[in-house]
Design a protein around this motif. Structure first.
Motif, short mmCIF file in Angstrom:
data_model
loop_
_atom_site.label_atom_id
_atom_site.label_comp_id
_atom_site.label_asym_id
_atom_site.label_seq_id
_atom_site.Cartn_x
_atom_site.Cartn_y
_atom_site.Cartn_z
N SER A 196 0.81 -1.22 0.00
CA SER A 196 0.00 0.00 0.00
C SER A 196 0.84 1.27 0.00
O SER A 196 0.43 2.29 -0.55
CB SER A 196 -0.95 0.00 1.21
N THR A 197 2.03 1.22 0.61
CA THR A 197 2.87 2.41 0.69
C THR A 197 3.98 2.43 -0.36
O THR A 197 4.49 3.51 -0.71
CB THR A 197 3.53 2.52 2.07
N GLY A 198 4.37 1.26 -0.83
CA GLY A 198 5.48 1.17 -1.75
C GLY A 198 6.83 1.31 -1.08
O GLY A 198 7.87 1.33 -1.75
N GLU A 199 6.83 1.36 0.26
CA GLU A 199 8.08 1.55 1.00
C GLU A 199 8.59 0.23 1.58
O GLU A 199 7.86 -0.76 1.66
CB GLU A 199 7.87 2.57 2.13
N VAL B 136 10.13 -6.81 3.67
CA VAL B 136 9.51 -6.63 2.37
C VAL B 136 10.12 -5.38 1.75
O VAL B 136 9.98 -4.28 2.29
CB VAL B 136 7.98 -6.46 2.47
N GLU B 137 10.81 -5.54 0.62
CA GLU B 137 11.41 -4.41 -0.07
C GLU B 137 10.33 -3.56 -0.72
O GLU B 137 9.34 -4.09 -1.24
CB GLU B 137 12.38 -4.91 -1.15
N GLY B 138 10.54 -2.25 -0.72
CA GLY B 138 9.60 -1.35 -1.36
C GLY B 138 9.80 -1.28 -2.87
O GLY B 138 10.74 -1.84 -3.42
N ARG B 139 8.89 -0.56 -3.51
CA ARG B 139 9.03 -0.35 -4.96
C ARG B 139 10.17 0.59 -5.29
O ARG B 139 10.61 0.68 -6.42
CB ARG B 139 7.72 0.22 -5.53
N HIS B 140 10.62 1.29 -4.27
CA HIS B 140 11.72 2.24 -4.44
C HIS B 140 12.87 1.77 -3.55
O HIS B 140 13.00 2.22 -2.41
CB HIS B 140 11.28 3.64 -4.05
N PRO B 141 13.70 0.85 -4.04
CA PRO B 141 14.74 0.23 -3.21
C PRO B 141 15.65 1.26 -2.55
O PRO B 141 15.99 2.29 -3.14
CB PRO B 141 15.52 -0.64 -4.21
N LEU B 142 16.01 0.96 -1.31
CA LEU B 142 16.89 1.83 -0.53
C LEU B 142 18.15 1.07 -0.17
O LEU B 142 18.15 -0.14 -0.02
CB LEU B 142 16.19 2.25 0.77
#
Length: 247
Positions: A92-95, A113-119
């Motif tokens: 839901s957050t993509g984080e 759980v990795e987000g859609r915007h990898p850090l």
């Protein structure tokens, strides 16, 4: 070959238990005597194929097993191996979202759980989190009295990961009172530069803290109070929805 087959059956059972599983539950599920199960789990834990939560007494897939499954790449959570509420929060957050627990006197990431915007984060499954610098670790420390928390903090060097990292045991302990009062912790570029993290406690029915759930976002995706307050509400709500039950 029986011990090898038994160990593989145990590892498979642990992998398909998203909330972890106790020794007794494994014994009943697989029809293996408790004594034999204990010996098998000890070997698997010694080799880091499984890890055991000191808080819930449950076993989870360990870092070595995850590295093998991912071809030695960074471990990535999926809905089949993590709590559904954690997956929902990530989707839901993509984080990036993760759960940490006390394993003995260490705070370790047990689910990610990795987000859609990898850090580029100081976290992976099986990673030990620095007690003074990680919001997830400080949330768990807040469940202890100040004297015990200070003793744990004093066992390790307080590495200054960024200019904003707490530099002393006293400073870190003072932070615990704030966490207890507001019910969560925020790590604003104290561990990873350019990363904002919100962490909240996951509690047992009796109110005891069993684990911590965290959401990590790049600063530019959480630039203002409105966004951060929204993410904080989501993390707190998810923490309440994750039920920790003993078998």
């Amino acid at each position: 070959m029986q011990p090898v087959v038994r160990a593989l059956h145990v590892l498979r059972a642990v992998a398909f238990a998203p909330n972890g599983i106790t020794l007794v539950a494994l014994s009943h599920q697989l029809g293996i005597p408790v004594g034999s199960m204990h010996r098998t789990l000890k070997v698997l834990a010694d080799e880091q194929f499984v890890v055991r939560s000191a808080a819930s007494k449950r076993y989870f897939v360990g870092p070595v097993a995850r590295e093998l499954a991912s071809g030695h790449s960074r471990a990535v959570g999926s809905t089949s191996v993590v709590h559904p509420a954690l997956s929902k929060l990530g989707i839901s957050t993509g984080e990036t979202v993760f759960i940490t627990e006390f394993l003995d006197d260490r705070v370790v990431c047990v689910s990610l759980v990795e987000g859609r915007h990898p850090l580029r984060l100081f976290v992976r499954v099986g990673q030990e989190m620095p007690l003074h610098a990680a919001a997830s670790a400080r949330v768990l420390l807040s469940s202890l009295d100040d004297e015990k928390a200070a003793a744990l903090l004093g066992q390790r060097p307080l590495v200054p990961y960024t200019p904003d990292t707490p530099r002393s045991v006293a400073e870190a302990v003072r932070r615990l009172a704030v966490i207890r009062n507001q019910g969560y912790d925020v790590c604003n570029q104290e561990l990873d530069r350019g990363v904002w993290v919100i962490a909240a406690p996951i509690r047992r029915p009796n109110g005891e803290i069993s684990a911590a759930i965290s959401l990590a976002s790049p600063i530019d995706r959480a630039p203002d109070d409105t966004t951060r307050n929204h993410l904080t509400d989501l993390v707190l709500s998810t923490a309440r929805n994750i039920a920790i039950r003993d078998s």
